[in-house]
Design a protein around this motif. Structure first.
Motif, PDB file in Angstrom:
ATOM      1  N   ARG A 232      47.547  36.672  43.860  1.00 24.97           N
ATOM      2  CA  ARG A 232      47.082  37.720  44.762  1.00 24.97           C
ATOM      3  C   ARG A 232      46.276  38.771  44.016  1.00 24.97           C
ATOM      4  O   ARG A 232      45.406  39.415  44.590  1.00 24.97           O
ATOM      5  CB  ARG A 232      48.276  38.398  45.438  1.00 24.97           C
ATOM      6  CG  ARG A 232      49.122  37.502  46.331  1.00 24.97           C
ATOM      7  CD  ARG A 232      50.194  38.315  47.018  1.00 24.97           C
ATOM      8  NE  ARG A 232      49.628  39.236  47.987  1.00 24.97           N
ATOM      9  CZ  ARG A 232      50.216  40.363  48.391  1.00 24.97           C
ATOM     10  NH1 ARG A 232      51.363  40.722  47.868  1.00 24.97           N
ATOM     11  NH2 ARG A 232      49.641  41.130  49.293  1.00 24.97           N
ATOM     12  N   ASP A 233      46.603  38.996  42.763  1.00 22.15           N
ATOM     13  CA  ASP A 233      45.991  40.061  41.978  1.00 22.15           C
ATOM     14  C   ASP A 233      45.505  39.471  40.663  1.00 22.15           C
ATOM     15  O   ASP A 233      46.306  39.086  39.815  1.00 22.15           O
ATOM     16  CB  ASP A 233      47.017  41.170  41.728  1.00 22.15           C
ATOM     17  CG  ASP A 233      46.402  42.390  41.062  1.00 22.15           C
ATOM     18  OD1 ASP A 233      45.300  42.275  40.502  1.00 22.15           O
ATOM     19  OD2 ASP A 233      47.038  43.459  41.096  1.00 22.15           O
ATOM     20  N   PHE A 234      44.184  39.413  40.483  1.00 21.00           N
ATOM     21  CA  PHE A 234      43.603  38.774  39.303  1.00 21.00           C
ATOM     22  C   PHE A 234      43.117  39.772  38.260  1.00 21.00           C
ATOM     23  O   PHE A 234      42.435  39.390  37.316  1.00 21.00           O
ATOM     24  CB  PHE A 234      42.430  37.883  39.720  1.00 21.00           C
ATOM     25  CG  PHE A 234      42.844  36.674  40.507  1.00 21.00           C
ATOM     26  CD1 PHE A 234      43.491  35.621  39.896  1.00 21.00           C
ATOM     27  CD2 PHE A 234      42.582  36.597  41.866  1.00 21.00           C
ATOM     28  CE1 PHE A 234      43.874  34.500  40.617  1.00 21.00           C
ATOM     29  CE2 PHE A 234      42.954  35.486  42.603  1.00 21.00           C
ATOM     30  CZ  PHE A 234      43.615  34.434  41.973  1.00 21.00           C
ATOM     31  N   ARG A 235      43.463  41.035  38.394  1.00 18.58           N
ATOM     32  CA  ARG A 235      42.901  42.038  37.485  1.00 18.58           C
ATOM     33  C   ARG A 235      43.270  41.766  36.029  1.00 18.58           C
ATOM     34  O   ARG A 235      42.406  41.810  35.145  1.00 18.58           O
ATOM     35  CB  ARG A 235      43.358  43.438  37.907  1.00 18.58           C
ATOM     36  CG  ARG A 235      42.661  43.941  39.176  1.00 18.58           C
ATOM     37  CD  ARG A 235      43.223  45.263  39.639  1.00 18.58           C
ATOM     38  NE  ARG A 235      44.614  45.121  40.110  1.00 18.58           N
ATOM     39  CZ  ARG A 235      45.310  46.122  40.628  1.00 18.58           C
ATOM     40  NH1 ARG A 235      44.779  47.333  40.713  1.00 18.58           N
ATOM     41  NH2 ARG A 235      46.555  45.919  41.041  1.00 18.58           N
ATOM     42  N   GLN A 236      44.541  41.475  35.761  1.00 16.49           N
ATOM     43  CA  GLN A 236      44.947  41.224  34.381  1.00 16.49           C
ATOM     44  C   GLN A 236      44.338  39.927  33.866  1.00 16.49           C
ATOM     45  O   GLN A 236      43.891  39.842  32.718  1.00 16.49           O
ATOM     46  CB  GLN A 236      46.474  41.155  34.284  1.00 16.49           C
ATOM     47  CG  GLN A 236      46.996  41.002  32.853  1.00 16.49           C
ATOM     48  CD  GLN A 236      46.559  42.165  31.956  1.00 16.49           C
ATOM     49  OE1 GLN A 236      46.740  43.330  32.316  1.00 16.49           O
ATOM     50  NE2 GLN A 236      45.958  41.853  30.817  1.00 16.49           N
ATOM     51  N   LEU A 237      44.305  38.906  34.712  1.00 22.07           N
ATOM     52  CA  LEU A 237      43.732  37.629  34.299  1.00 22.07           C
ATOM     53  C   LEU A 237      42.258  37.785  33.952  1.00 22.07           C
ATOM     54  O   LEU A 237      41.769  37.205  32.974  1.00 22.07           O
ATOM     55  CB  LEU A 237      43.909  36.593  35.407  1.00 22.07           C
ATOM     56  CG  LEU A 237      43.516  35.157  35.066  1.00 22.07           C
ATOM     57  CD1 LEU A 237      44.427  34.592  33.979  1.00 22.07           C
ATOM     58  CD2 LEU A 237      43.557  34.279  36.299  1.00 22.07           C
ATOM     59  N   CYS A 238      41.534  38.559  34.731  1.00 19.81           N
ATOM     60  CA  CYS A 238      40.107  38.782  34.464  1.00 19.81           C
ATOM     61  C   CYS A 238      39.901  39.564  33.172  1.00 19.81           C
ATOM     62  O   CYS A 238      38.896  39.363  32.470  1.00 19.81           O
ATOM     63  CB  CYS A 238      39.459  39.521  35.634  1.00 19.81           C
ATOM     64  SG  CYS A 238      39.291  38.529  37.136  1.00 19.81           S
ATOM     65  N   ARG A 239      40.837  40.450  32.845  1.00 18.51           N
ATOM     66  CA  ARG A 239      40.735  41.170  31.571  1.00 18.51           C
ATOM     67  C   ARG A 239      40.997  40.228  30.398  1.00 18.51           C
ATOM     68  O   ARG A 239      40.313  40.298  29.373  1.00 18.51           O
ATOM     69  CB  ARG A 239      41.715  42.344  31.541  1.00 18.51           C
ATOM     70  CG  ARG A 239      41.301  43.523  32.405  1.00 18.51           C
ATOM     71  CD  ARG A 239      42.138  44.755  32.100  1.00 18.51           C
ATOM     72  NE  ARG A 239      43.502  44.616  32.605  1.00 18.51           N
ATOM     73  CZ  ARG A 239      43.897  45.048  33.810  1.00 18.51           C
ATOM     74  NH1 ARG A 239      43.016  45.649  34.614  1.00 18.51           N
ATOM     75  NH2 ARG A 239      45.138  44.897  34.209  1.00 18.51           N
ATOM     76  N   ASP A 240      41.977  39.338  30.556  1.00 19.32           N
ATOM     77  CA  ASP A 240      42.324  38.420  29.468  1.00 19.32           C
ATOM     78  C   ASP A 240      41.324  37.290  29.317  1.00 19.32           C
ATOM     79  O   ASP A 240      41.075  36.808  28.199  1.00 19.32           O
ATOM     80  CB  ASP A 240      43.716  37.821  29.711  1.00 19.32           C
ATOM     81  CG  ASP A 240      44.834  38.845  29.579  1.00 19.32           C
ATOM     82  OD1 ASP A 240      44.601  39.898  28.953  1.00 19.32           O
ATOM     83  OD2 ASP A 240      45.935  38.581  30.106  1.00 19.32           O
ATOM     84  N   PHE A 241      40.739  36.860  30.443  1.00 18.75           N
ATOM     85  CA  PHE A 241      39.818  35.721  30.442  1.00 18.75           C
ATOM     86  C   PHE A 241      38.578  36.092  31.256  1.00 18.75           C
ATOM     87  O   PHE A 241      38.460  35.730  32.437  1.00 18.75           O
ATOM     88  CB  PHE A 241      40.490  34.479  31.032  1.00 18.75           C
ATOM     89  CG  PHE A 241      41.738  34.053  30.300  1.00 18.75           C
ATOM     90  CD1 PHE A 241      41.665  33.207  29.204  1.00 18.75           C
ATOM     91  CD2 PHE A 241      42.986  34.511  30.709  1.00 18.75           C
ATOM     92  CE1 PHE A 241      42.813  32.816  28.528  1.00 18.75           C
ATOM     93  CE2 PHE A 241      44.140  34.127  30.043  1.00 18.75           C
ATOM     94  CZ  PHE A 241      44.049  33.280  28.942  1.00 18.75           C
TER      95      PHE A 241
END
Length: 266
Positions: A232-241
């Motif tokens: 639902r929330d991709f903010r951390q994933l987008c920061r990591d990758f």
């Protein structure tokens, strides 16, 4: 040990069916008598399944969970109409390849995504699945092998899915095991959908661990083509990758993140 008890009003035929299924799975079948769900929980804790006309089910004070296609039913109907499915697009990748692929659903749960994938992927594709919860694996596995849909092609899609009990973290950290084109993850959301009543009977037994960056990197080394993550929330994933590609509808509460493996295997 998992115990299987019949439903309160089960006739002899259903009791025999439940006993045969329990023995085939290595479970212990016990007579129900007049015991209530609370009586069963007092005696067996959470380690029991109730066998009813709908197959094995998880019965709790919060409700019951038995195998059904849930939202997969609507998604399959939409596929018949030629509509898009964001999961299938994420699994296949950019373009409209008709070549078969192999997929491991690492967090099978209720089996809806595995069912859609098995139905909608190109002919010759293979969908295998893992589920860490013994009770949930038993219910979903029964559905894949016993549930009969009114449409033969849906039943056939269910039969093609191979589900086994296991923790995806063990698979990722192992040096052995089959290599799949795509590894798919639908972990417990970091921000759960509290209104999802279907989760209430099983929330206590479902795996609540999230994907870490290290596990995602390991998945990228393990898969042939890509890793797909539902969230639902991709903010951390987008920061990591930062190279992540996102799929999903504009107004959907969930989406799919795709990480291609090429750059991780050079």
């Amino acid at each position: 040990m998992i115990y299987v008890v019949p439903s309160l009003k089960a006739k002899e035929k259903l009791q025999c069916e439940g006993k045969a299924w329990a023995e085939s799975q290595g479970f212990t079948y016990v007579p129900r008598g007049k015991r209530t769900i609370q009586d069963l929980m007092d005696e067996y804790g959470e380690d029991f399944l109730v066998y009813s006309s709908r197959g094995p089910q998880i019965d709790r004070p919060e409700g019951s969970h038995f195998f059904s296609l849930n939202m997969a039913e609507l998604r399959i109907q939409n596929l018949r109409k030629g509509q898009r499915d964001h999961l299938l697009e994420a699994l296949i990748g950019r373009g409209s390849s008709k070549l078969p692929i192999t997929v491991l659903d690492c967090t099978c749960g209720f089996g809806a995504d595995a069912a859609v994938a098995s139905f909608g992927l190109p002919a010759g594709s293979r969908v295998d699945a893992l589920e860490v919860s013994p009770l949930l694996e038993a219910v979903t596995s029964w559905g894949f092998s016993h549930f009969v849909h009114k449409k033969d092609d849906v039943t056939a899609a269910l039969r093609r899915i191979s589900l086994r009990r296991g923790d995806y973290r063990d698979y990722l950290l192992s040096d052995e095991g089959p290599v799949y084109d795509v590894l798919y993850f639908d972990p417990m959301f970091q921000r759960p959908v509290e209104a999802s009543c279907q989760f209430q009977p099983v929330r206590a037994i479902m795996e609540h661990g999230g994907l870490t960056r290290d596990l995602i990197e390991r998945a990228l080394q393990k898969a042939r083509r890509r890793v797909v993550i539902k969230e639902r929330d991709f903010r951390q994933l987008c920061r990591d990758f930062p190279e992540v590609i996102l799929y999903g509808g504009k107004y959907s509460r969930i989406g799919y993140a795709v990480l291609e493996c090429d750059s991780w295997k050079k």
